[in-house]
Scaffold this active site. Structure first.
Site, PDB file in Angstrom:
ATOM      1  CG  ASP A  31      41.937  38.050  32.371  1.00 42.73           C
ATOM      2  OD1 ASP A  31      43.097  38.480  32.247  1.00 42.73           O
ATOM      3  OD2 ASP A  31      41.204  38.342  33.350  1.00 42.73           O
ATOM      4  CG  ASP A  74      38.742  31.000  38.551  1.00 42.85           C
ATOM      5  OD1 ASP A  74      39.967  31.158  38.741  1.00 42.85           O
ATOM      6  OD2 ASP A  74      37.885  31.161  39.443  1.00 42.85           O
ATOM      7  CE1 TYR A 181      51.685  39.912  43.554  1.00 43.14           C
ATOM      8  CE2 TYR A 181      53.094  41.669  44.378  1.00 43.14           C
ATOM      9  CZ  TYR A 181      52.713  40.813  43.363  1.00 43.14           C
ATOM     10  OH  TYR A 181      53.368  40.855  42.150  1.00 43.14           O
ATOM     11  CG  HIS A 182      55.815  41.414  47.471  1.00 46.59           C
ATOM     12  ND1 HIS A 182      55.233  42.533  48.029  1.00 46.59           N
ATOM     13  CD2 HIS A 182      56.277  41.795  46.258  1.00 46.59           C
ATOM     14  CE1 HIS A 182      55.347  43.549  47.179  1.00 46.59           C
ATOM     15  NE2 HIS A 182      55.975  43.136  46.102  1.00 46.59           N
ATOM     16  CE  LYS A 185      53.338  37.577  41.493  1.00 44.99           C
ATOM     17  NZ  LYS A 185      52.901  37.130  40.177  1.00 44.99           N
ATOM     18  CB  ALA A 238      55.843  54.220  42.010  1.00 43.87           C
ATOM     19  NE  ARG A 241      50.546  56.148  44.082  1.00 43.18           N
ATOM     20  CZ  ARG A 241      51.381  55.183  44.482  1.00 43.18           C
ATOM     21  NH1 ARG A 241      51.160  53.934  44.193  1.00 43.18           N
ATOM     22  NH2 ARG A 241      52.470  55.488  45.168  1.00 43.18           N
ATOM     23  CB  THR A 253      50.930  60.484  47.025  1.00 46.53           C
ATOM     24  OG1 THR A 253      50.826  59.529  45.963  1.00 46.53           O
ATOM     25  CG2 THR A 253      49.698  61.392  46.978  1.00 46.53           C
ATOM     26  NE  ARG A 326      53.112  50.523  49.460  1.00 44.40           N
ATOM     27  CZ  ARG A 326      53.195  49.845  48.321  1.00 44.40           C
ATOM     28  NH1 ARG A 326      54.190  49.021  48.104  1.00 44.40           N
ATOM     29  NH2 ARG A 326      52.293  50.002  47.381  1.00 44.40           N
TER      30      ARG A 326
HETATM   31  N1  LIG Z   1      52.717  45.423  36.441  1.00 42.13           N
HETATM   32  C1  LIG Z   1      53.821  45.372  37.184  1.00 42.13           C
HETATM   33  O1  LIG Z   1      54.448  46.398  37.507  1.00 42.13           O
HETATM   34  C2  LIG Z   1      54.341  44.037  37.644  1.00 42.13           C
HETATM   35  C3  LIG Z   1      55.599  43.991  38.270  1.00 42.13           C
HETATM   36  C4  LIG Z   1      56.089  42.775  38.710  1.00 42.13           C
HETATM   37  C5  LIG Z   1      55.350  41.623  38.530  1.00 42.13           C
HETATM   38  N2  LIG Z   1      54.123  41.700  37.932  1.00 42.13           N
HETATM   39  C6  LIG Z   1      53.350  40.464  37.771  1.00 42.13           C
HETATM   40  O2  LIG Z   1      52.976  40.315  36.421  1.00 42.13           O
HETATM   41  C7  LIG Z   1      51.691  39.709  36.339  1.00 42.13           C
HETATM   42  C8  LIG Z   1      50.769  40.573  35.503  1.00 42.13           C
HETATM   43  O3  LIG Z   1      50.700  41.862  36.071  1.00 42.13           O
HETATM   44  P1  LIG Z   1      49.690  42.946  35.527  1.00 42.13           P
HETATM   45  O4  LIG Z   1      50.201  44.257  35.974  1.00 42.13           O
HETATM   46  O5  LIG Z   1      49.442  42.708  34.094  1.00 42.13           O
HETATM   47  O6  LIG Z   1      48.395  42.602  36.400  1.00 42.13           O
HETATM   48  P2  LIG Z   1      46.869  42.563  35.947  1.00 42.13           P
HETATM   49  O7  LIG Z   1      46.071  42.453  37.184  1.00 42.13           O
HETATM   50  O8  LIG Z   1      46.566  43.692  35.033  1.00 42.13           O
HETATM   51  O9  LIG Z   1      46.784  41.217  35.104  1.00 42.13           O
HETATM   52  C9  LIG Z   1      46.494  39.967  35.669  1.00 42.13           C
HETATM   53  C10 LIG Z   1      45.304  39.397  34.921  1.00 42.13           C
HETATM   54  O10 LIG Z   1      45.081  38.089  35.408  1.00 42.13           O
HETATM   55  C11 LIG Z   1      43.700  37.898  35.603  1.00 42.13           C
HETATM   56  N3  LIG Z   1      43.538  36.886  36.648  1.00 42.13           N
HETATM   57  C12 LIG Z   1      43.934  36.956  37.940  1.00 42.13           C
HETATM   58  N4  LIG Z   1      43.607  35.830  38.588  1.00 42.13           N
HETATM   59  C13 LIG Z   1      42.986  35.035  37.688  1.00 42.13           C
HETATM   60  C14 LIG Z   1      42.412  33.749  37.758  1.00 42.13           C
HETATM   61  N5  LIG Z   1      42.366  33.050  38.882  1.00 42.13           N
HETATM   62  N6  LIG Z   1      41.891  33.207  36.624  1.00 42.13           N
HETATM   63  C15 LIG Z   1      41.895  33.907  35.462  1.00 42.13           C
HETATM   64  N7  LIG Z   1      42.408  35.147  35.353  1.00 42.13           N
HETATM   65  C16 LIG Z   1      42.941  35.703  36.457  1.00 42.13           C
HETATM   66  C17 LIG Z   1      43.156  39.259  35.989  1.00 42.13           C
HETATM   67  O11 LIG Z   1      41.787  39.389  35.694  1.00 42.13           O
HETATM   68  C18 LIG Z   1      44.029  40.190  35.156  1.00 42.13           C
HETATM   69  O12 LIG Z   1      43.432  40.536  33.947  1.00 42.13           O
HETATM   70  C19 LIG Z   1      51.209  39.520  37.775  1.00 42.13           C
HETATM   71  O13 LIG Z   1      51.491  38.197  38.189  1.00 42.13           O
HETATM   72  C20 LIG Z   1      52.058  40.494  38.559  1.00 42.13           C
HETATM   73  O14 LIG Z   1      52.233  40.076  39.879  1.00 42.13           O
HETATM   74  C21 LIG Z   1      53.604  42.878  37.475  1.00 42.13           C
END
Ligand SMILES: NC(=O)c1ccc[n+]([C@@H]2O[C@H](COP(=O)([O-])OP(=O)(O)OC[C@H]3O[C@@H](n4cnc5c(N)ncnc54)[C@H](O)[C@@H]3O)[C@@H](O)[C@H]2O)c1
Length: 402
Positions: A31, A74, A181-182, A185, A238, A241, A253, A326
């Site tokens: 991370d 990274d 963002y979407h 993906k 949602a 929050r 909200t 949005r």
């Molecule tokens: N949490 C949700 O509700 C949800 C829903 C659908 C999809 N997702 C997907 O699941 C994944 C994880 O979600 P999350 O809620 O745990 O998010 P998060 O932000 O808590 O976790 C992502 C982690 O990746 C690390 N990171 C990001 N870019 C990096 C990079 N370039 N190098 C190294 N580390 C990096 C961040 O520091 C973070 O700790 C994401 O891809 C997110 O899009 C999450």
């Protein structure tokens, strides 16, 4: 199995590391602590305190009796990614390391461009590193249900049969994402399909719904093992929050009418589903899609469920409609499939209100942390690229109740 988690310090990653270790898997991960920095940039904090990685790793070792293999790094640093994967030789790679917020990606050009380079290039680096040093590993790639948007037809799991001008084919279902963002993906999805097709890699692309929850049982009661829980407009999803708002008596909200329908799932279900995907890998060269959610709800329904959980906890919870920052349909058809995980044995947690009660119990001791940041609870990042705080447009939620 040997499982590598990219994004192991995040909301899902820190939980998954514990869930998998408790099941006997060997876990390594990386991370760059970006999530910590993004939340700070927004002037917010996690409602549940997040400890330093050193403190987290020490608590992890004490609870599970073994160390978590962790290296700060990274995903944009290709040599780092390739080197770590070459050394660890994972059987599964869970890729969570992306910028996960729609509003954050819509702030301005800089944030949109950062989101694209971080997410798309980071994912591309994982694909290339797999090809070079661990081509038999299984990539469990986190996508989102938001890739599909809200079409006026049923949503299959990734692919559908199409008949056009007298010919038939099985093609990727159209993606209509609702933010930059979407869109990242969707780009990842295409790159992953391509890598499976031309290099014979294997991947499960998880179209995940919105996750909520403060804990999984494996964490026990040590606060160092707790995951983060955000409530700001970008990283507070949602239900998370709403629960934070409920414990400090701030109105929930609701954006616009609140008829937006999405798939949701508790954190414990997300862990269960990701593990099912990891432990049941696809064949070499196979790319498959799992839609991952417990059930679909309107945002308004969820607000009323949080209110119900709040009532049971003796909290007084109001719900207000704010003008929607949005661009999205506020009432629409939504019917996605989610059979693949059920076929593998997924048992959804159906009692969502009980899960919310656990969340409220976990959050009440941290009321002061949330209260201290209450000015950030109303959103101001708008999809037209401007910043303006949303205003209350309807005092009582009953008017719009479906
Ligand atoms: N949490 C949700 O509700 C949800 C829903 C659908 C999809 N997702 C997907 O699941 C994944 C994880 O979600 P999350 O809620 O745990 O998010 P998060 O932000 O808590 O976790 C992502 C982690 O990746 C690390 N990171 C990001 N870019 C990096 C990079 N370039 N190098 C190294 N580390 C990096 C961040 O520091 C973070 O700790 C994401 O891809 C997110 O899009 C999450």
């Amino acid at each position: 199995m040997k499982v590598f988690i990219a994004g192991i310090d995040g909301y899902l990653g820190w939980s998954l590391a514990q869930y998998l270790t408790a099941r006997g898997h060997e876990v390594a991960g990386t991370d760059k602590f970006l999530r910590r920095a993004w939340v700070e940039e927004l002037g917010s904090v996690s409602a549940l305190p997040v400890f330093s990685i050193e403190e987290r790793l020490t608590a992890f070792r004490a609870r599970f009796g073994k160390s978590l293999i962790f290296r700060e790094g990274d995903l944009l640093d290709y040599e780092f990614v390739r080197g770590f994967l070459e050394e660890f030789q994972p059987e599964a790679i869970v890729h969570l390391a992306e910028m996960p917020s729609a509003p954050y990606s819509m702030i301005d050009q800089v944030h949109a461009a950062f989101t694209h380079s971080n997410n798309v290039i980071g994912s591309l680096n994982i694909l290339w590193a797999m090809r070079e040093v661990c081509p038999d590993a299984h990539l469990v790639k986190l996508g989102t249900m938001g890739e599909y948007g809200t079409p006026n037809v049923d949503i299959p799991e990734g692919f559908f049969e199409l008949e056009y001008r007298g010919r038939k084919d099985r093609l990727p279902f159209p993606r209509q994402p609702g933010s930059f963002y979407h869109l990242t993906k969707v780009h990842d999805t295409h790159n992953t399909i391509f890598a499976c097709r031309v290099w014979g890699l294997r991947s499960t692309d998880i179209m995940q719904g919105v996750v909520f929850g403060t804990r999984i049982d494996e964490m026990g009661d040590d606060p160092h093992l707790s995951t983060r829980l955000d409530f700001d407009q970008c990283f507070g999803t949602a239900i998370n929050r709403f629960c934070c708002q409920a414990v400090i008596g701030h109105p929930l909200t609701l954006y616009g009418r609140g008829g937006q329908t999405r798939g949701f799932l508790p954190l414990r279900d997300s862990m269960q589903c990701l593990t099912l995907a990891i432990e049941n890998p696809p064949k070499p060269g196979e790319y498959r899609v799992f839609n991952q959610f417990e059930e679909c709800y309107t945002i308004e329904e969820l607000a009323f469920k949080v209110k119900e959980a709040g009532d049971r906890a003796g909290l007084s919870v109001d719900i207000l409609h704010y003008d929607n920052p949005r661009k999205e349909l506020e009432a629409h058809y939504y019917h996605p499939d989610r059979q693949n995980l059920i076929d593998l044995g997924y048992k959804p947690t159906h009692d969502v209100v009980a899960e919310m009660q656990i969340m409220l119990r976990d959050l009440i001791p941290h009321q002061a942390r949330i209260m201290h940041k209450r000015e950030i609870l109303v959103p101001d990042i708008r999809w037209d690229g401007t910043r303006r705080r949303s205003l209350v447009i309807q005092q009582t939620a009953e008017t719009f109740k479906p």
